[in-house]
Enzyme design. Structure first.
Site, PDB file in Angstrom:
ATOM      1  N   LYS A  13      84.602 -26.484 -57.363  1.00  0.00           N
ATOM      2  CA  LYS A  13      83.957 -25.265 -57.879  1.00  0.00           C
ATOM      3  C   LYS A  13      84.278 -24.069 -57.000  1.00  0.00           C
ATOM      4  O   LYS A  13      84.614 -22.987 -57.485  1.00  0.00           O
ATOM      5  CB  LYS A  13      82.427 -25.455 -57.963  1.00  0.00           C
ATOM      6  CG  LYS A  13      81.988 -26.633 -58.799  1.00  0.00           C
ATOM      7  CD  LYS A  13      80.469 -26.770 -58.856  1.00  0.00           C
ATOM      8  CE  LYS A  13      79.808 -27.028 -57.506  1.00  0.00           C
ATOM      9  NZ  LYS A  13      80.139 -28.357 -56.924  1.00  0.00           N
ATOM     10  N   ARG A  89      71.261 -25.855 -60.833  1.00  0.00           N
ATOM     11  CA  ARG A  89      71.385 -27.250 -60.418  1.00  0.00           C
ATOM     12  C   ARG A  89      70.273 -28.120 -60.951  1.00  0.00           C
ATOM     13  O   ARG A  89      70.262 -29.324 -60.687  1.00  0.00           O
ATOM     14  CB  ARG A  89      71.322 -27.317 -58.893  1.00  0.00           C
ATOM     15  CG  ARG A  89      72.678 -27.281 -58.233  1.00  0.00           C
ATOM     16  CD  ARG A  89      72.404 -27.218 -56.755  1.00  0.00           C
ATOM     17  NE  ARG A  89      73.317 -28.007 -55.994  1.00  0.00           N
ATOM     18  CZ  ARG A  89      74.474 -27.531 -55.525  1.00  0.00           C
ATOM     19  NH1 ARG A  89      74.855 -26.310 -55.798  1.00  0.00           N
ATOM     20  NH2 ARG A  89      75.242 -28.290 -54.802  1.00  0.00           N
ATOM     21  N   ARG A 123      87.313 -32.324 -45.956  1.00  0.00           N
ATOM     22  CA  ARG A 123      87.284 -30.852 -46.019  1.00  0.00           C
ATOM     23  C   ARG A 123      87.085 -30.255 -44.624  1.00  0.00           C
ATOM     24  O   ARG A 123      86.305 -30.754 -43.810  1.00  0.00           O
ATOM     25  CB  ARG A 123      86.149 -30.379 -46.931  1.00  0.00           C
ATOM     26  CG  ARG A 123      85.951 -28.857 -46.854  1.00  0.00           C
ATOM     27  CD  ARG A 123      85.099 -28.309 -47.960  1.00  0.00           C
ATOM     28  NE  ARG A 123      83.812 -28.965 -48.077  1.00  0.00           N
ATOM     29  CZ  ARG A 123      82.985 -28.776 -49.091  1.00  0.00           C
ATOM     30  NH1 ARG A 123      83.305 -27.961 -50.076  1.00  0.00           N
ATOM     31  NH2 ARG A 123      81.829 -29.410 -49.133  1.00  0.00           N
ATOM     32  N   ARG A 156      81.711 -28.994 -42.387  1.00  0.00           N
ATOM     33  CA  ARG A 156      80.360 -28.649 -42.821  1.00  0.00           C
ATOM     34  C   ARG A 156      79.392 -29.755 -42.416  1.00  0.00           C
ATOM     35  O   ARG A 156      79.737 -30.926 -42.481  1.00  0.00           O
ATOM     36  CB  ARG A 156      80.343 -28.483 -44.343  1.00  0.00           C
ATOM     37  CG  ARG A 156      80.209 -27.032 -44.773  1.00  0.00           C
ATOM     38  CD  ARG A 156      80.477 -26.843 -46.233  1.00  0.00           C
ATOM     39  NE  ARG A 156      79.515 -27.494 -47.112  1.00  0.00           N
ATOM     40  CZ  ARG A 156      79.485 -27.314 -48.434  1.00  0.00           C
ATOM     41  NH1 ARG A 156      80.369 -26.502 -49.011  1.00  0.00           N
ATOM     42  NH2 ARG A 156      78.603 -27.930 -49.187  1.00  0.00           N
ATOM     43  N   ARG A 167      74.073 -36.324 -51.692  1.00  0.00           N
ATOM     44  CA  ARG A 167      74.312 -35.165 -52.571  1.00  0.00           C
ATOM     45  C   ARG A 167      74.756 -35.627 -53.958  1.00  0.00           C
ATOM     46  O   ARG A 167      74.374 -35.035 -54.963  1.00  0.00           O
ATOM     47  CB  ARG A 167      75.379 -34.251 -51.944  1.00  0.00           C
ATOM     48  CG  ARG A 167      74.845 -33.491 -50.725  1.00  0.00           C
ATOM     49  CD  ARG A 167      75.950 -32.995 -49.823  1.00  0.00           C
ATOM     50  NE  ARG A 167      76.839 -32.049 -50.470  1.00  0.00           N
ATOM     51  CZ  ARG A 167      78.057 -31.750 -50.026  1.00  0.00           C
ATOM     52  NH1 ARG A 167      78.536 -32.348 -48.947  1.00  0.00           N
ATOM     53  NH2 ARG A 167      78.787 -30.864 -50.661  1.00  0.00           N
TER      54      ARG A 167
HETATM   55  P1  AP5 Z   1      85.592 -27.335 -53.070  1.00  0.00           P
HETATM   56  O1  AP5 Z   1      86.302 -26.352 -53.927  1.00  0.00           O
HETATM   57  O2  AP5 Z   1      85.007 -26.858 -51.805  1.00  0.00           O
HETATM   58  O3  AP5 Z   1      84.504 -28.123 -53.969  1.00  0.00           O
HETATM   59  P2  AP5 Z   1      83.051 -27.674 -54.459  1.00  0.00           P
HETATM   60  O4  AP5 Z   1      82.872 -28.229 -55.829  1.00  0.00           O
HETATM   61  O5  AP5 Z   1      82.847 -26.218 -54.270  1.00  0.00           O
HETATM   62  O6  AP5 Z   1      82.202 -28.539 -53.441  1.00  0.00           O
HETATM   63  P3  AP5 Z   1      80.927 -28.155 -52.574  1.00  0.00           P
HETATM   64  O7  AP5 Z   1      80.734 -29.306 -51.620  1.00  0.00           O
HETATM   65  O8  AP5 Z   1      81.029 -26.811 -51.982  1.00  0.00           O
HETATM   66  O9  AP5 Z   1      79.846 -28.213 -53.665  1.00  0.00           O
HETATM   67  P4  AP5 Z   1      78.357 -28.457 -53.502  1.00  0.00           P
HETATM   68  O10 AP5 Z   1      77.887 -28.201 -54.870  1.00  0.00           O
HETATM   69  O11 AP5 Z   1      77.945 -29.750 -52.924  1.00  0.00           O
HETATM   70  O12 AP5 Z   1      77.959 -27.444 -52.344  1.00  0.00           O
HETATM   71  P5  AP5 Z   1      77.186 -26.066 -52.335  1.00  0.00           P
HETATM   72  O13 AP5 Z   1      77.770 -25.267 -51.266  1.00  0.00           O
HETATM   73  O14 AP5 Z   1      77.084 -25.490 -53.693  1.00  0.00           O
HETATM   74  O15 AP5 Z   1      86.596 -28.553 -52.784  1.00  0.00           O
HETATM   75  C1  AP5 Z   1      86.205 -29.641 -51.947  1.00  0.00           C
HETATM   76  C2  AP5 Z   1      87.412 -30.140 -51.131  1.00  0.00           C
HETATM   77  O16 AP5 Z   1      88.411 -30.656 -52.006  1.00  0.00           O
HETATM   78  C3  AP5 Z   1      88.134 -29.043 -50.309  1.00  0.00           C
HETATM   79  O17 AP5 Z   1      88.535 -29.600 -49.090  1.00  0.00           O
HETATM   80  C4  AP5 Z   1      89.337 -28.649 -51.177  1.00  0.00           C
HETATM   81  O18 AP5 Z   1      90.427 -28.247 -50.378  1.00  0.00           O
HETATM   82  C5  AP5 Z   1      89.657 -29.957 -51.892  1.00  0.00           C
HETATM   83  N1  AP5 Z   1      90.145 -29.748 -53.247  1.00  0.00           N
HETATM   84  C6  AP5 Z   1      89.708 -28.834 -54.178  1.00  0.00           C
HETATM   85  N2  AP5 Z   1      90.354 -28.956 -55.339  1.00  0.00           N
HETATM   86  C7  AP5 Z   1      91.255 -29.976 -55.174  1.00  0.00           C
HETATM   87  C8  AP5 Z   1      92.215 -30.604 -56.030  1.00  0.00           C
HETATM   88  N3  AP5 Z   1      92.413 -30.184 -57.287  1.00  0.00           N
HETATM   89  N4  AP5 Z   1      92.946 -31.620 -55.517  1.00  0.00           N
HETATM   90  C9  AP5 Z   1      92.760 -32.058 -54.236  1.00  0.00           C
HETATM   91  N5  AP5 Z   1      91.861 -31.507 -53.388  1.00  0.00           N
HETATM   92  C10 AP5 Z   1      91.102 -30.481 -53.841  1.00  0.00           C
HETATM   93  O19 AP5 Z   1      75.720 -26.538 -51.933  1.00  0.00           O
HETATM   94  C11 AP5 Z   1      75.406 -27.034 -50.652  1.00  0.00           C
HETATM   95  C12 AP5 Z   1      73.902 -27.253 -50.522  1.00  0.00           C
HETATM   96  O20 AP5 Z   1      73.204 -26.015 -50.704  1.00  0.00           O
HETATM   97  C13 AP5 Z   1      73.268 -28.192 -51.562  1.00  0.00           C
HETATM   98  O21 AP5 Z   1      73.359 -29.544 -51.175  1.00  0.00           O
HETATM   99  C14 AP5 Z   1      71.816 -27.679 -51.577  1.00  0.00           C
HETATM  100  O22 AP5 Z   1      71.109 -28.139 -50.459  1.00  0.00           O
HETATM  101  C15 AP5 Z   1      71.993 -26.182 -51.434  1.00  0.00           C
HETATM  102  N6  AP5 Z   1      72.103 -25.487 -52.735  1.00  0.00           N
HETATM  103  C16 AP5 Z   1      73.183 -24.808 -53.221  1.00  0.00           C
HETATM  104  N7  AP5 Z   1      72.937 -24.309 -54.446  1.00  0.00           N
HETATM  105  C17 AP5 Z   1      71.663 -24.684 -54.747  1.00  0.00           C
HETATM  106  C18 AP5 Z   1      70.833 -24.496 -55.896  1.00  0.00           C
HETATM  107  N8  AP5 Z   1      71.270 -23.833 -56.994  1.00  0.00           N
HETATM  108  N9  AP5 Z   1      69.599 -25.029 -55.874  1.00  0.00           N
HETATM  109  C19 AP5 Z   1      69.149 -25.703 -54.805  1.00  0.00           C
HETATM  110  N10 AP5 Z   1      69.870 -25.930 -53.695  1.00  0.00           N
HETATM  111  C20 AP5 Z   1      71.123 -25.426 -53.664  1.00  0.00           C
END
Ligand code: AP5
Ligand code: ZN
Length: 210
Positions: A13, A89, A123, A156, A167
């Site tokens: 994402k 979410r 990552r 991270r 997660r």
């Molecule tokens: P990346 O693009 O970083 O993936 P992502 O889907 O963004 O993963 P996140 O871990 O950031 O998502 P998340 O939803 O867990 O975290 P968030 O920050 O929102 O890609 C991942 C890896 O894969 C990278 O190394 C990249 O290089 C590689 N990659 C990408 N595409 C690829 C491909 N096609 N092929 C190969 N490799 C690839 O949330 C974190 C925390 O914040 C949550 O756990 C929660 O505690 C809190 N939080 C956030 N939003 C909310 C909400 N709305 N409500 C409540 N709590 C929330």
């Protein structure tokens, strides 16, 4: 354009929404990045279980709705077109969102669980400029060093295998119902997220332009 990217942790994402925001001139609205910038904020007045967003994040749990809804309401009030990443979410957040804006499309990035764990544990991120890498799939030119700004890359806190599993469970329980919510409303399009980042991007652009 009003675009939502949905998908489990590690689906891509963040990677894709950054590119989309650039390509289409959209605001990148990401609750994850916003919360990471405020991990130590005192939220005890909101009557929450823990006192800071970081405590929830490091446990792989959702930060309370009141905190994230406020972030999104503020971000969207000044955005014209946007790509939303990491919100909503749960169903409650989806309902708050529909009361403030209407989506054009919700795009689900589909990736197998095994691949998600590999992506997240490999990552590495830049603490200075926010650039994201993968030790195997998207390595920087020099190991451990950011291509963009030369800073030392870090992992991270929530990218350990144990927290990644937590997660993924939180996603299944809370966020999969959000996927169904948009499917029921004919807003959902699923894209294969398991190809190269460039191919995933092209598929998303096709959906947006169709
Ligand atoms: P990346 O693009 O970083 O993936 P992502 O889907 O963004 O993963 P996140 O871990 O950031 O998502 P998340 O939803 O867990 O975290 P968030 O920050 O929102 O890609 C991942 C890896 O894969 C990278 O190394 C990249 O290089 C590689 N990659 C990408 N595409 C690829 C491909 N096609 N092929 C190969 N490799 C690839 O949330 C974190 C925390 O914040 C949550 O756990 C929660 O505690 C809190 N939080 C956030 N939003 C909310 C909400 N709305 N409500 C409540 N709590 C929330
Ligand atoms: Zn950097």
């Amino acid at each position: 354009k009003h675009i939502l990217l949905l998908g489990p942790p590690g689906a891509g994402k963040g990677t894709q929404s950054k590119r989309l925001a650039e390509e289409f001139g959209l605001e990148h609205v990401t609750t994850g990045d916003a919360l990471r910038g405020n991990k130590q904020m005192d939220i005890s007045e909101m009557d929450t279980e823990y006192d800071t967003p970081g405590a929830y994040m490091d446990a792989g749990e959702l930060v309370p709705d009141a905190v994230v809804n406020k972030i999104v309401e503020e971000a969207l009030s000044s955005a014209d077109g946007y790509v939303l990443d990491g919100y909503p979410r749960n169903i409650e957040q989806a309902e708050v969102l529909s009361s403030i804006t209407e989506l054009d499309v919700a795009i689900l990035l589909s990736v197998s669980e095994e691949e998600l764990v590999d992506r997240l544990t490999g990552r590495r991120v830049c603490p200075e400029c926010g650039a994201s890498y993968h030790i195997e799939f998207e390595p920087p030119a020099e190991t451990g060093v950011c291509d963009e700004c030369g800073a030392t890359l870090t992992q991270r806190d929530d990218d350990t295998e144990e927290t990644v599993r937590d997660r993924l469970r939180v996603y299944e329980e809370n966020t999969e119902p959000v996927v169904e919510h948009y499917r029921d409303r004919d807003k959902l399009v699923t894209v294969n997220g398991e190809t190269t980042p460039g191919d995933v991007f092209d598929s998303i652009v096709d959906v947006i332009n169709s």
